[in-house]
Design a protein around this motif. Sequence first.
Motif, short mmCIF file in Angstrom:
data_model
loop_
_atom_site.label_atom_id
_atom_site.label_comp_id
_atom_site.label_asym_id
_atom_site.label_seq_id
_atom_site.Cartn_x
_atom_site.Cartn_y
_atom_site.Cartn_z
N ALA A 269 -0.71 -1.38 6.41
CA ALA A 269 -0.71 -0.12 5.67
C ALA A 269 -1.49 -0.23 4.36
O ALA A 269 -1.53 0.73 3.59
N MET A 270 -2.14 -1.36 4.14
CA MET A 270 -2.93 -1.58 2.92
C MET A 270 -4.06 -0.56 2.87
O MET A 270 -4.72 -0.30 3.88
N HIS A 271 -4.27 0.01 1.70
CA HIS A 271 -5.34 0.98 1.51
C HIS A 271 -6.50 0.32 0.79
O HIS A 271 -6.31 -0.49 -0.11
N TYR A 272 -7.70 0.69 1.18
CA TYR A 272 -8.90 0.19 0.53
C TYR A 272 -9.44 1.30 -0.36
O TYR A 272 -9.93 2.31 0.12
N ILE A 273 -9.31 1.13 -1.66
CA ILE A 273 -9.80 2.12 -2.60
C ILE A 273 -11.31 2.00 -2.74
O ILE A 273 -12.03 2.99 -2.72
N VAL A 274 -11.79 0.78 -2.88
CA VAL A 274 -13.22 0.50 -2.93
C VAL A 274 -13.48 -0.64 -1.97
O VAL A 274 -12.71 -1.59 -1.90
#
Length: 101
Positions: A79-84
Amino acid sequence: MRLIVMFDVPMDTSEQRRAYRRFRKALIGEGFLMMQYSNYVRVCVNKKAAQFVEKRITPLAPPGGKVQTMTVTEKQYQAMHYIVGEPSTDITNSSERTIVI
């Protein structure tokens, strides 16, 4: 389950740099993969296995600085989000298995 090791150790002297390199190589030898600079992650089958690995790497940690560990479930890790930036193409994640290409 994933065991994440995060560290920030001093590298001012040659001895400190040597200790850092030893620790990094020990992590890689224990099956950890670099997630980001100074953040390494390893798959463990359960919490007990993660605790065993943590006990194995504890004496290898360089003196000074900070070395922290965190365990997360596969579902939390995925569920980790990649912002950049983009996810690594070296590791494919699925809820079934982790496959190294």
